[in-house]
Design a protein around this motif. Sequence first.
Motif, mmCIF file in Angstrom:
data_model
loop_
_atom_site.group_PDB
_atom_site.id
_atom_site.type_symbol
_atom_site.label_atom_id
_atom_site.label_comp_id
_atom_site.label_asym_id
_atom_site.label_seq_id
_atom_site.Cartn_x
_atom_site.Cartn_y
_atom_site.Cartn_z
ATOM 1 N N GLY A 15 -19.977 -21.613 36.466
ATOM 2 C CA GLY A 15 -20.593 -22.358 35.375
ATOM 3 C C GLY A 15 -22.091 -22.464 35.591
ATOM 4 N N ILE A 16 -22.874 -21.718 34.812
ATOM 5 C CA ILE A 16 -24.327 -21.712 34.999
ATOM 6 C C ILE A 16 -24.969 -22.383 33.790
ATOM 7 N N LEU A 25 -25.630 -15.505 46.510
ATOM 8 C CA LEU A 25 -25.118 -16.378 45.460
ATOM 9 C C LEU A 25 -24.285 -15.566 44.480
ATOM 10 N N ASP A 26 -23.083 -16.046 44.208
ATOM 11 C CA ASP A 26 -22.226 -15.452 43.190
ATOM 12 C C ASP A 26 -22.267 -16.355 41.964
ATOM 13 N N LEU A 27 -22.639 -15.807 40.819
ATOM 14 C CA LEU A 27 -22.797 -16.582 39.594
ATOM 15 C C LEU A 27 -21.723 -16.163 38.596
ATOM 16 N N ILE A 28 -20.951 -17.136 38.110
ATOM 17 C CA ILE A 28 -19.827 -16.828 37.229
ATOM 18 C C ILE A 28 -19.956 -17.614 35.927
ATOM 19 N N ASP A 29 -20.172 -16.889 34.822
ATOM 20 C CA ASP A 29 -20.288 -17.513 33.506
ATOM 21 C C ASP A 29 -20.352 -16.394 32.467
ATOM 22 N N LYS A 64 -26.326 -15.918 30.669
ATOM 23 C CA LYS A 64 -26.868 -16.936 31.570
ATOM 24 C C LYS A 64 -26.941 -16.439 33.010
ATOM 25 N N VAL A 65 -25.947 -15.675 33.425
ATOM 26 C CA VAL A 65 -25.968 -15.176 34.806
ATOM 27 C C VAL A 65 -27.123 -14.201 35.020
ATOM 28 N N ASP A 66 -27.492 -13.444 33.982
ATOM 29 C CA ASP A 66 -28.610 -12.510 34.112
ATOM 30 C C ASP A 66 -29.934 -13.264 34.186
ATOM 31 N N ALA A 67 -30.074 -14.299 33.350
ATOM 32 C CA ALA A 67 -31.299 -15.097 33.380
ATOM 33 C C ALA A 67 -31.446 -15.809 34.717
ATOM 34 N N ALA A 68 -30.327 -16.321 35.250
ATOM 35 C CA ALA A 68 -30.358 -17.011 36.539
ATOM 36 C C ALA A 68 -30.678 -16.039 37.669
ATOM 37 N N LYS A 69 -30.111 -14.849 37.613
ATOM 38 C CA LYS A 69 -30.385 -13.850 38.655
ATOM 39 C C LYS A 69 -31.863 -13.504 38.704
ATOM 40 N N GLU A 70 -32.469 -13.337 37.545
ATOM 41 C CA GLU A 70 -33.898 -13.018 37.498
ATOM 42 C C GLU A 70 -34.731 -14.124 38.133
ATOM 43 N N ARG A 71 -34.381 -15.380 37.852
ATOM 44 C CA ARG A 71 -35.097 -16.505 38.462
ATOM 45 C C ARG A 71 -34.927 -16.504 39.978
ATOM 46 N N ILE A 72 -33.694 -16.311 40.431
ATOM 47 C CA ILE A 72 -33.424 -16.331 41.874
ATOM 48 C C ILE A 72 -34.241 -15.278 42.600
ATOM 49 N N LEU A 73 -34.278 -14.079 42.051
ATOM 50 C CA LEU A 73 -34.999 -12.994 42.718
ATOM 51 C C LEU A 73 -36.511 -13.186 42.652
ATOM 52 N N LYS A 91 -19.704 -11.827 34.392
ATOM 53 C CA LYS A 91 -19.650 -12.316 33.011
ATOM 54 C C LYS A 91 -18.191 -12.580 32.665
ATOM 55 N N ILE A 92 -17.668 -13.617 33.300
ATOM 56 C CA ILE A 92 -16.246 -13.950 33.217
ATOM 57 C C ILE A 92 -16.083 -15.445 32.951
#
Length: 251
Positions: A29-30, A49-53, A77-86, A98-99
């Motif tokens: 849930g992101i 980090l594993d992001l699931i949403d 949302k997971v793509d936007a969060a990944k970009e921020r993390i990196l 994306k699940i």
Amino acid sequence: MLNQFSRTELLLGHDNMEKLKNARVAVFGIGGVGGFTVEALARSGVGTLDLIDDDRVCLTNINRQIIATRKTIGQYKVDAAKERILDINPDAVVNTYKIFFMPDTADAFDFSVYDYVVDAIDTVTGKIMLVEAAQKAGTPIISSMGAGNKLDPTAFEVADIYKTSVCPLAKVMRRELKKRGIRKLKVVYSKEKALTPIDDTANSCRSHCICPPGSARTCTQRRQIPGSTAFVPSVVGLIIAGEVIKDLTVH
């Protein structure tokens, strides 16, 4: 050598920073809660980090979700969060899924590979499955209770699920987990009574859905659209991140 985590290392020490660097945390849930959890975990030096949403950023997410800006509307949302993390930590490993976590998608995850699991989803069925899967694998898990329709960020606290009160979601979780023989679960919850959202059809997603094209689950499918603020779900997410960091390190 100074780096982006030097100020954290002054408090936790080198050995604990290495533990965080080598840790793998899954956040399910992101959104308003999970997005801030991910942000704090990344800024604390968690290495994987594993992001699931499966949801996409919507205009109405901007009031509370750290990943939501005019630029990210329509993105997963997971793509936007990944970009921020990196951008925060280019050395981080970010796995995105994306699940929508439910019984028919649960087999996609091996909970034994995680050092910690964060439950920031809002369906009871999914939350119970997450708890069962994590505890079966012997993986620590922390779960967010209700954060919608609330205005007092200072009312949230960390407790075992069986010591909670007032929160309707926590009540359901207590009942269902007890049926399944689950004896404990760390949660973040509030005793503040939820407010009833103002019934304004002109300002309701139910009447004027603006979910981005391709959204798997639109607002019109929900029984009620909860009210939210910038300062409640964010606090819940940060409290959760603090518990994860505390549990992963030794003081």
